[in-house]
Write a protein that holds these residues in place. Sequence first.
Motif, PDB file in Angstrom:
ATOM      1  N   ARG A  99     -10.855 -25.164 -29.845  1.00  0.00           N
ATOM      2  CA  ARG A  99     -10.035 -25.638 -28.728  1.00  0.00           C
ATOM      3  C   ARG A  99      -9.319 -26.917 -29.156  1.00  0.00           C
ATOM      4  NH1 ARG A  99     -12.173 -27.428 -22.698  1.00  0.00           N
ATOM      5  NH2 ARG A  99     -10.141 -28.054 -21.863  1.00  0.00           N
ATOM      6  N   ALA A 100      -8.011 -26.936 -29.009  1.00  0.00           N
ATOM      7  CA  ALA A 100      -7.224 -28.113 -29.394  1.00  0.00           C
ATOM      8  C   ALA A 100      -7.395 -29.215 -28.365  1.00  0.00           C
ATOM      9  CB  ALA A 100      -5.749 -27.741 -29.507  1.00  0.00           C
ATOM     10  N   LEU A 101      -7.681 -30.426 -28.835  1.00  0.00           N
ATOM     11  CA  LEU A 101      -7.795 -31.595 -27.963  1.00  0.00           C
ATOM     12  C   LEU A 101      -6.421 -32.255 -27.867  1.00  0.00           C
ATOM     13  CD1 LEU A 101     -11.183 -33.032 -29.274  1.00  0.00           C
ATOM     14  CD2 LEU A 101     -10.781 -31.601 -27.276  1.00  0.00           C
ATOM     15  N   SER A 102      -5.780 -32.155 -26.723  1.00  0.00           N
ATOM     16  CA  SER A 102      -4.378 -32.521 -26.608  1.00  0.00           C
ATOM     17  C   SER A 102      -4.115 -33.996 -26.881  1.00  0.00           C
ATOM     18  CB  SER A 102      -3.869 -32.135 -25.213  1.00  0.00           C
ATOM     19  OG  SER A 102      -3.921 -30.739 -25.045  1.00  0.00           O
ATOM     20  N   LEU A 103      -4.911 -34.898 -26.261  1.00  0.00           N
ATOM     21  CA  LEU A 103      -4.666 -36.317 -26.490  1.00  0.00           C
ATOM     22  C   LEU A 103      -4.882 -36.691 -27.950  1.00  0.00           C
ATOM     23  CD1 LEU A 103      -6.035 -38.302 -23.408  1.00  0.00           C
ATOM     24  CD2 LEU A 103      -3.690 -38.167 -24.250  1.00  0.00           C
ATOM     25  N   ARG A 104      -5.838 -36.055 -28.601  1.00  0.00           N
ATOM     26  CA  ARG A 104      -6.028 -36.311 -30.017  1.00  0.00           C
ATOM     27  C   ARG A 104      -4.838 -35.786 -30.823  1.00  0.00           C
ATOM     28  NH1 ARG A 104     -12.388 -35.678 -31.680  1.00  0.00           N
ATOM     29  NH2 ARG A 104     -13.202 -37.160 -30.145  1.00  0.00           N
ATOM     30  N   ALA A 105      -4.265 -34.675 -30.369  1.00  0.00           N
ATOM     31  CA  ALA A 105      -3.082 -34.150 -31.045  1.00  0.00           C
ATOM     32  C   ALA A 105      -1.920 -35.135 -30.923  1.00  0.00           C
ATOM     33  CB  ALA A 105      -2.699 -32.796 -30.454  1.00  0.00           C
ATOM     34  N   VAL A 106      -1.750 -35.722 -29.739  1.00  0.00           N
ATOM     35  CA  VAL A 106      -0.697 -36.723 -29.552  1.00  0.00           C
ATOM     36  C   VAL A 106      -0.938 -37.924 -30.455  1.00  0.00           C
ATOM     37  CG1 VAL A 106       0.369 -38.288 -27.895  1.00  0.00           C
ATOM     38  CG2 VAL A 106      -0.280 -36.002 -27.183  1.00  0.00           C
ATOM     39  N   ALA A 107      -2.197 -38.391 -30.509  1.00  0.00           N
ATOM     40  CA  ALA A 107      -2.525 -39.539 -31.355  1.00  0.00           C
ATOM     41  C   ALA A 107      -2.278 -39.233 -32.823  1.00  0.00           C
ATOM     42  CB  ALA A 107      -3.985 -39.948 -31.135  1.00  0.00           C
ATOM     43  N   LEU A 108      -2.650 -38.043 -33.263  1.00  0.00           N
ATOM     44  CA  LEU A 108      -2.418 -37.668 -34.655  1.00  0.00           C
ATOM     45  C   LEU A 108      -0.927 -37.600 -34.958  1.00  0.00           C
ATOM     46  CD1 LEU A 108      -3.537 -36.754 -37.381  1.00  0.00           C
ATOM     47  CD2 LEU A 108      -3.525 -34.407 -36.517  1.00  0.00           C
ATOM     48  N   ALA A 109      -0.156 -37.023 -34.046  1.00  0.00           N
ATOM     49  CA  ALA A 109       1.292 -36.964 -34.239  1.00  0.00           C
ATOM     50  C   ALA A 109       1.884 -38.365 -34.335  1.00  0.00           C
ATOM     51  CB  ALA A 109       1.937 -36.199 -33.089  1.00  0.00           C
ATOM     52  N   ALA A 110       1.427 -39.274 -33.483  1.00  0.00           N
ATOM     53  CA  ALA A 110       1.922 -40.651 -33.528  1.00  0.00           C
ATOM     54  C   ALA A 110       1.579 -41.315 -34.851  1.00  0.00           C
ATOM     55  CB  ALA A 110       1.337 -41.446 -32.362  1.00  0.00           C
ATOM     56  N   MET A 111       0.363 -41.092 -35.350  1.00  0.00           N
ATOM     57  CA  MET A 111      -0.037 -41.704 -36.615  1.00  0.00           C
ATOM     58  C   MET A 111       0.801 -41.178 -37.773  1.00  0.00           C
ATOM     59  SD  MET A 111      -2.178 -44.152 -36.727  1.00  0.00           S
ATOM     60  CE  MET A 111      -2.594 -44.066 -38.469  1.00  0.00           C
ATOM     61  N   VAL A 112       1.038 -39.882 -37.800  1.00  0.00           N
ATOM     62  CA  VAL A 112       1.842 -39.313 -38.886  1.00  0.00           C
ATOM     63  C   VAL A 112       3.242 -39.919 -38.894  1.00  0.00           C
ATOM     64  CG1 VAL A 112       2.927 -37.193 -39.719  1.00  0.00           C
ATOM     65  CG2 VAL A 112       0.552 -37.153 -38.975  1.00  0.00           C
ATOM     66  N   ILE A 113       3.861 -40.011 -37.726  1.00  0.00           N
ATOM     67  CA  ILE A 113       5.216 -40.554 -37.649  1.00  0.00           C
ATOM     68  C   ILE A 113       5.228 -42.033 -38.016  1.00  0.00           C
ATOM     69  CG2 ILE A 113       7.112 -41.088 -36.064  1.00  0.00           C
ATOM     70  CD1 ILE A 113       6.394 -38.479 -34.602  1.00  0.00           C
ATOM     71  N   LEU A 114       4.251 -42.802 -37.522  1.00  0.00           N
ATOM     72  CA  LEU A 114       4.228 -44.239 -37.797  1.00  0.00           C
ATOM     73  C   LEU A 114       3.932 -44.522 -39.263  1.00  0.00           C
ATOM     74  CD1 LEU A 114       2.390 -45.638 -34.645  1.00  0.00           C
ATOM     75  CD2 LEU A 114       4.832 -45.740 -35.182  1.00  0.00           C
ATOM     76  N   VAL A 115       3.130 -43.704 -39.908  1.00  0.00           N
ATOM     77  CA  VAL A 115       2.861 -43.900 -41.335  1.00  0.00           C
ATOM     78  C   VAL A 115       4.116 -43.603 -42.157  1.00  0.00           C
ATOM     79  CG1 VAL A 115       1.589 -42.990 -43.320  1.00  0.00           C
ATOM     80  CG2 VAL A 115       0.379 -43.534 -41.203  1.00  0.00           C
ATOM     81  N   LEU A 116       4.808 -42.518 -41.808  1.00  0.00           N
ATOM     82  CA  LEU A 116       5.991 -42.132 -42.574  1.00  0.00           C
ATOM     83  C   LEU A 116       7.196 -43.003 -42.239  1.00  0.00           C
ATOM     84  CD1 LEU A 116       5.727 -38.230 -42.367  1.00  0.00           C
ATOM     85  CD2 LEU A 116       5.066 -39.728 -44.264  1.00  0.00           C
ATOM     86  N   ARG A 117       7.366 -43.332 -40.959  1.00  0.00           N
ATOM     87  CA  ARG A 117       8.532 -44.111 -40.527  1.00  0.00           C
ATOM     88  C   ARG A 117       8.093 -45.175 -39.523  1.00  0.00           C
ATOM     89  NH1 ARG A 117      12.789 -39.377 -39.053  1.00  0.00           N
ATOM     90  NH2 ARG A 117      10.905 -38.374 -38.334  1.00  0.00           N
TER      91      ARG A 117
END
Length: 689
Positions: A338-356
């Motif tokens: 089961r996908a944890l939505s808030l964790r998915a949002v946090a992971l997406a934010a981390m990926v974007i902030l690390v790259l840009r």
Amino acid sequence: MRALGVLDGLLQSQRGDLFPWVPVLFGIGIGLFFSLKFEPEPAHYLWGAGIACVALALLWRGDRQDTVVFLGWTVLLIALGFAAAGMRAHAVGAPVLQHRSYGAVEGRVIAIDRSARDRLRITLDQLFLDRIAPDQTPARVRLSLPEGARVPRIGDRVMTTAHLMPPQGPVEPHGFDFRRHAWFQQLGAVGYTRVPVLIINRSPHDLPVEQLRQRLSTGIRSQMPVATGGFASAITTGDRSAIPQVALEALRASNLAHLLAISGLHMGLLAGVVFGGLRLLLALAPAAAQRVDTKKLAAVGALLAASAYLLLSGMQVASTRAYIMVAMMLGAVLLDRRALSLRAVALAAMVILVLRPESLLSPGFQMSFAATTALIVVFGGLRDRLTPTGPRWLRMAAGVVLSSLIAGVATAPFGAAHFNMISHYGLLANVLAVPVMGALVVPAAVLSLCLAPVGASWVGLALMDLGIGWILFVANWVAALDGAQGAVPMPPALVLPLVALGGLLLGLWRGRLRLLGVPVLLGAALIWHGSPRPDVLVAPNGGIVGVLTAEGRALSRAKGHGYAAERWAENDGSLRTQAEGAQLWQLVAGPEAPGKSVTAYLAATDQRLIHVIGKAAAEALTVCAADEVVISAKSVAPVGGCLVFDADALHRLGSVQMDAAGRWISVRDVVGARLWSHGPVRSRSDQWQ
């Protein structure tokens, strides 16, 4: 020790829900880097490395105490965010044009877009600039094309003659810093050409993904009317260059411009349509359905479709965030998790902030994550507390209304702060348009893509035209309503961080302490409401001056320097035009100065402001009084002890303003000397040299 015990108890209450705070702490480090007024030296990064080592030691020693572990992670993530932003700022560093230039420009077309004034623009790399040394040549330049000019294709090598200038700083000290934005795009010069662009070479194998995007966009527009074709190409390939300015303004006024951004709505609908369609097709073949897991096979197909869509969209912040979340959900299907939505949002934010890391400051990042987080939190809470009742169509309609309301409330402060506008009927427009987007436009786009190999894509495009036509009708109707838009003034820099903190407390924290977000948000609103606008604003080149009056901002010129005048009006929360602002000048006009100068009386400081207009007036100004302020776009050297902001001073200071207390503040006072402002200044000591 008691404080540590209290903190430990708070952390225990949040066990399992702290991961969404990881990008928040990382973002604090990024924000600290951008808030500095001097460029960090290598020694500062060494200090940061030392702090990170201390944090790691706390993590090593704090295996039995949650408080110590939390403090260690906090320090480490902030330090890593600061370091990531610094590394990114240096990694994208490229030469910036230091002066205005006119001459031959040759380069490769890598992007085509449209300016706010509805002018087509091309971005070039692999440059040759006349009379500019190779080691001083910018990595990229952006040129506005003349009306009716032939538009080159992505990958073409072109040549023209153009007027170039360095990226300009803010039109007021606390305004949007285009130089910083251009630095991270490696945009070292901007300008325009008044002559045709000559294509000197075409390479069909150069920039293949971008060329594919352009071919798809051109093919879509060739089979659809102008307005709907530009909209269709925007939501399929991210190409907004063909959207008429009238349609774009109507979409913004009705709060429907978000439909143009390839975001969670588009990515989720695309993945959902592909996933459902593949499962349906596989179910029609019972022999195959009995041998394979059709659900997982459909998830793989949907993931491939989403990946292709991400590449075609140009991998912007919103589309990248949406893709990561869709990929996590489809990955959960493949792994039977089961996908944890808030964790998915946090992971997406981390990926974007690390790259840009610089994306933290962009309205796209802030509004995208604000809307997504709010939707997940609210609908997650309702799912646990309410049992769905009533007809299915009524529940769907209520879901559309509620989601539009939640997303609108969550993004309103950020949209108002960045764009100084609020759409009063945005909820109505979204309720009427969003269902058509999901039920007709996106499925029709997928259908068009599926039928393209057999030459029947026109069927899907015809359906898209119907849906987009309805959306544009709604946008124009809502935009034409009385009071459709309201203007708000630009907030102080502290407001948006407080809004983000208040919203995060309300959305992420568990327990009664989450209610602390309410006074934080109220405090942000009070600061915003009570913040005064500058009494006097001076454009970066000294070409226009604005003086605040009880009726609005009076402008020293009725024509010319329109960009500064428009931005000042937006930041004032005013809908007045430049001509209307110039009519107010009589309210502050003092005794006329000789030549083409105009004057104003500054009641706050009992001074006379003289705006010198033209070369002749500048040469004639040789004497001034101590109670005068002289502003000139040319260099002047009057005798008499007056305060002078001429071309030389403004080139050094940037735009200036006078506050209600009579203090003069410049862009250099606010921004300092950073890589993107005045070159690679390395230390605090030489930042004002």
